[in-house]
Design a protein around this motif. Structure first.
Motif, PDB file in Angstrom:
ATOM      1  N   LEU A   1       6.069  10.605  12.174  1.00 46.89           N
ATOM      2  CA  LEU A   1       4.003  10.246  12.840  1.00 46.89           C
ATOM      3  C   LEU A   1       3.435  11.829  11.716  1.00 46.89           C
ATOM      4  CD1 LEU A   1       2.279   8.591  14.184  1.00 46.89           C
ATOM      5  CD2 LEU A   1       2.724   9.926  16.463  1.00 46.89           C
ATOM      6  N   THR A   2       4.080  12.303  10.974  1.00 47.34           N
ATOM      7  CA  THR A   2       3.182  13.529  10.587  1.00 47.34           C
ATOM      8  C   THR A   2       3.749  13.653   9.594  1.00 47.34           C
ATOM      9  OG1 THR A   2       4.986  14.896  11.576  1.00 47.34           O
ATOM     10  CG2 THR A   2       2.004  15.149  13.057  1.00 47.34           C
ATOM     11  N   ASP A   3       4.061  13.304   9.616  1.00 43.47           N
ATOM     12  CA  ASP A   3       5.198  12.963   7.652  1.00 43.47           C
ATOM     13  C   ASP A   3       4.515  11.985   6.236  1.00 43.47           C
ATOM     14  OD1 ASP A   3       6.566  14.245   5.530  1.00 43.47           O
ATOM     15  OD2 ASP A   3       8.313  13.471   5.922  1.00 43.47           O
ATOM     16  N   PHE A   4       2.941  12.538   6.194  1.00 44.48           N
ATOM     17  CA  PHE A   4       2.664  11.225   5.738  1.00 44.48           C
ATOM     18  C   PHE A   4       1.970  11.646   4.004  1.00 44.48           C
ATOM     19  CE2 PHE A   4      -0.504  12.426   8.600  1.00 44.48           C
ATOM     20  CZ  PHE A   4      -1.217  12.930   7.662  1.00 44.48           C
ATOM     21  N   THR A   5       1.888  11.075   2.827  1.00 39.00           N
ATOM     22  CA  THR A   5       1.336  11.714   1.526  1.00 39.00           C
ATOM     23  C   THR A   5      -0.499  10.192   1.252  1.00 39.00           C
ATOM     24  OG1 THR A   5       2.503  10.478   0.255  1.00 39.00           O
ATOM     25  CG2 THR A   5       2.960  12.109   0.924  1.00 39.00           C
ATOM     26  N   ILE A   6      -1.206  11.068   0.379  1.00 35.65           N
ATOM     27  CA  ILE A   6      -2.288  10.181   0.085  1.00 35.65           C
ATOM     28  C   ILE A   6      -1.716   9.197  -0.416  1.00 35.65           C
ATOM     29  CG2 ILE A   6      -2.043  10.826  -2.221  1.00 35.65           C
ATOM     30  CD1 ILE A   6      -5.708  10.965  -1.186  1.00 35.65           C
ATOM     31  N   GLU A   7      -0.793   9.042  -1.075  1.00 41.10           N
ATOM     32  CA  GLU A   7       0.260   7.489  -0.938  1.00 41.10           C
ATOM     33  C   GLU A   7       0.373   7.049   0.332  1.00 41.10           C
ATOM     34  OE1 GLU A   7      -0.188   5.775  -3.817  1.00 41.10           O
ATOM     35  OE2 GLU A   7      -1.077   8.332  -4.918  1.00 41.10           O
ATOM     36  N   THR A   8       1.239   7.223   0.879  1.00 35.03           N
ATOM     37  CA  THR A   8       1.195   6.384   2.432  1.00 35.03           C
ATOM     38  C   THR A   8       0.340   6.051   3.162  1.00 35.03           C
ATOM     39  OG1 THR A   8       3.244   7.968   2.342  1.00 35.03           O
ATOM     40  CG2 THR A   8       2.845   6.985   4.921  1.00 35.03           C
ATOM     41  N   ILE A   9      -1.062   6.925   3.145  1.00 41.68           N
ATOM     42  CA  ILE A   9      -2.071   6.530   3.690  1.00 41.68           C
ATOM     43  C   ILE A   9      -2.676   5.314   3.026  1.00 41.68           C
ATOM     44  CG2 ILE A   9      -4.351   7.342   4.742  1.00 41.68           C
ATOM     45  CD1 ILE A   9      -1.365   8.229   5.845  1.00 41.68           C
ATOM     46  N   LYS A  10      -2.852   4.333   1.801  1.00 40.05           N
ATOM     47  CA  LYS A  10      -3.279   4.227   1.117  1.00 40.05           C
ATOM     48  C   LYS A  10      -2.586   2.582   2.117  1.00 40.05           C
ATOM     49  CE  LYS A  10      -4.187   6.207  -3.431  1.00 40.05           C
ATOM     50  NZ  LYS A  10      -4.208   6.216  -4.517  1.00 40.05           N
ATOM     51  N   SER A  11      -1.413   2.848   2.665  1.00 45.11           N
ATOM     52  CA  SER A  11      -0.999   1.392   2.992  1.00 45.11           C
ATOM     53  C   SER A  11      -2.154   1.271   4.590  1.00 45.11           C
ATOM     54  CB  SER A  11       0.163   1.207   3.569  1.00 45.11           C
ATOM     55  OG  SER A  11       0.653   0.340   4.498  1.00 45.11           O
ATOM     56  N   ASP A  12      -2.578  -0.154   4.503  1.00 44.93           N
ATOM     57  CA  ASP A  12      -3.851  -0.294   5.708  1.00 44.93           C
ATOM     58  C   ASP A  12      -2.340  -0.448   7.135  1.00 44.93           C
ATOM     59  OD1 ASP A  12      -5.981  -0.186   4.796  1.00 44.93           O
ATOM     60  OD2 ASP A  12      -5.969  -2.427   4.155  1.00 44.93           O
ATOM     61  N   ASP A  13      -1.640  -0.934   6.966  1.00 43.20           N
ATOM     62  CA  ASP A  13      -0.233  -0.743   7.800  1.00 43.20           C
ATOM     63  C   ASP A  13       0.108   1.151   8.640  1.00 43.20           C
ATOM     64  OD1 ASP A  13      -0.174  -3.316   8.288  1.00 43.20           O
ATOM     65  OD2 ASP A  13       1.666  -3.396   6.580  1.00 43.20           O
TER      66      ASP A  13
ATOM     67  N   LYS B   1      -5.690  15.885   7.975  1.00 42.08           N
ATOM     68  CA  LYS B   1      -4.859  16.094   6.504  1.00 42.08           C
ATOM     69  C   LYS B   1      -4.680  14.210   6.961  1.00 42.08           C
ATOM     70  CE  LYS B   1      -0.385  16.249   5.171  1.00 42.08           C
ATOM     71  NZ  LYS B   1       0.768  16.233   4.880  1.00 42.08           N
ATOM     72  N   LEU B   2      -4.927  13.474   7.854  1.00 41.75           N
ATOM     73  CA  LEU B   2      -4.809  12.591   7.850  1.00 41.75           C
ATOM     74  C   LEU B   2      -6.116  11.826   7.339  1.00 41.75           C
ATOM     75  CD1 LEU B   2      -3.354   9.561   8.697  1.00 41.75           C
ATOM     76  CD2 LEU B   2      -4.498  10.002  10.711  1.00 41.75           C
ATOM     77  N   LEU B   3      -7.451  11.905   7.879  1.00 40.36           N
ATOM     78  CA  LEU B   3      -9.079  11.837   7.892  1.00 40.36           C
ATOM     79  C   LEU B   3      -9.311  12.188   6.156  1.00 40.36           C
ATOM     80  CD1 LEU B   3     -10.698  12.488  10.971  1.00 40.36           C
ATOM     81  CD2 LEU B   3      -9.596  10.518   9.741  1.00 40.36           C
ATOM     82  N   THR B   4      -8.259  13.323   5.798  1.00 45.51           N
ATOM     83  CA  THR B   4      -9.524  13.759   4.282  1.00 45.51           C
ATOM     84  C   THR B   4      -8.865  12.315   3.605  1.00 45.51           C
ATOM     85  OG1 THR B   4      -9.423  15.837   5.334  1.00 45.51           O
ATOM     86  CG2 THR B   4      -9.177  15.617   2.503  1.00 45.51           C
TER      87      THR B   4
ATOM     88  N   LYS C   1     -10.326   9.156   3.409  1.00 48.07           N
ATOM     89  CA  LYS C   1     -11.209   9.693   3.216  1.00 48.07           C
ATOM     90  C   LYS C   1     -11.307   9.218   1.320  1.00 48.07           C
ATOM     91  CE  LYS C   1     -15.983  11.161   2.751  1.00 48.07           C
ATOM     92  NZ  LYS C   1     -17.001  12.144   3.523  1.00 48.07           N
ATOM     93  N   THR C   2     -10.823   9.466   1.479  1.00 45.63           N
ATOM     94  CA  THR C   2     -10.689   9.974  -0.172  1.00 45.63           C
ATOM     95  C   THR C   2     -10.107   8.160  -1.376  1.00 45.63           C
ATOM     96  OG1 THR C   2     -10.075  12.359  -0.511  1.00 45.63           O
ATOM     97  CG2 THR C   2      -8.511  11.051  -2.427  1.00 45.63           C
ATOM     98  N   TYR C   3      -8.875   8.111  -0.475  1.00 46.14           N
ATOM     99  CA  TYR C   3      -9.056   7.202  -0.408  1.00 46.14           C
ATOM    100  C   TYR C   3      -9.924   5.809  -0.991  1.00 46.14           C
ATOM    101  CZ  TYR C   3      -6.644   2.041  -0.555  1.00 46.14           C
ATOM    102  OH  TYR C   3      -6.127   1.343  -0.914  1.00 46.14           O
TER     103      TYR C   3
END
Length: 174
Positions: free
Chosen positions: A83-95, A114-117, A120-122
């Motif tokens: 749950l806590t291991d993610f990158t900006i690339e991961t967070i680009k996925s809506d799922d 970090k998640l929100l940042t 938002k960047t994406y």
């Protein structure tokens, strides 16, 4: 998308049999294509081999026996790490974004920030891309719907940015 997080998340709520896990994942993600028996049961077997879950045979009258799965402490640690291991690339996925929002309360404040940042960047990148696309596509005769699609997509992105800003504001005021 990491199906492991979804399966483990279900077991974090308590022991469940396979069909219940599958049904709940489909409900939570609003997507019947996200998981099937050919994905779920081999993954549960793999989890058991890795020590992430335990299974117990539940005997039933007039029905086939079934296994009930429960998460181990190692499984709980793995869930939190996934749950806590993610990158900006991961967070680009809506799922992936949706999964983390679903379990937002389980994240610590630094991970939430970090998640929100990242998201938002994406979203800001998407706005920029949409504006560039609009200038390239233009309002030609063959693009009758491009203006409506632009405004629809732009409003969705803006609303998500507003939501992220509201969440960030709440986080700052904790």
């Amino acid at each position: 998308m990491d199906i492991e997080v979804l399966i483990l998340a279900q077991l974090m709520q308590g022991p469940k049999h396979g069909y219940e896990i599958k049904k709940n994942i489909i409900f939570v993600m609003s997507n019947s294509k996200i998981i099937n028996n050919n994905t779920l049961y081999p993954k549960l077997k793999q989890f058991e081999e890795r020590g992430l879950v335990n299974s117990k045979l539940e005997l039933q009258e007039r029905r086939p026996n079934r296994y009930v799965y429960s998460i181990t402490s190692l499984g709980q640690e793995t869930f939190h790490r996934c749950l806590t291991d993610f990158t900006i690339e991961t967070i680009k996925s809506d799922d992936e974004w949706s999964i983390r929002l679903a379990y937002y309360e389980l994240l610590d404040n630094a991970t939430r920030q970090k998640l929100l940042t990242f998201r938002k960047t994406y979203m800001e990148e998407k706005i920029t891309h949409l504006e560039q696309l609009s200038s390239v596509v233009g309002n030609g005769r063959d693009q009758i719907y491009s203006q409506e699609l632009y405004f629809y997509t732009h409003s969705l992105i803006e609303r998500e940015i507003e939501l992220i800003q509201e969440m960030a504001h709440k986080l700052e005021n904790k």
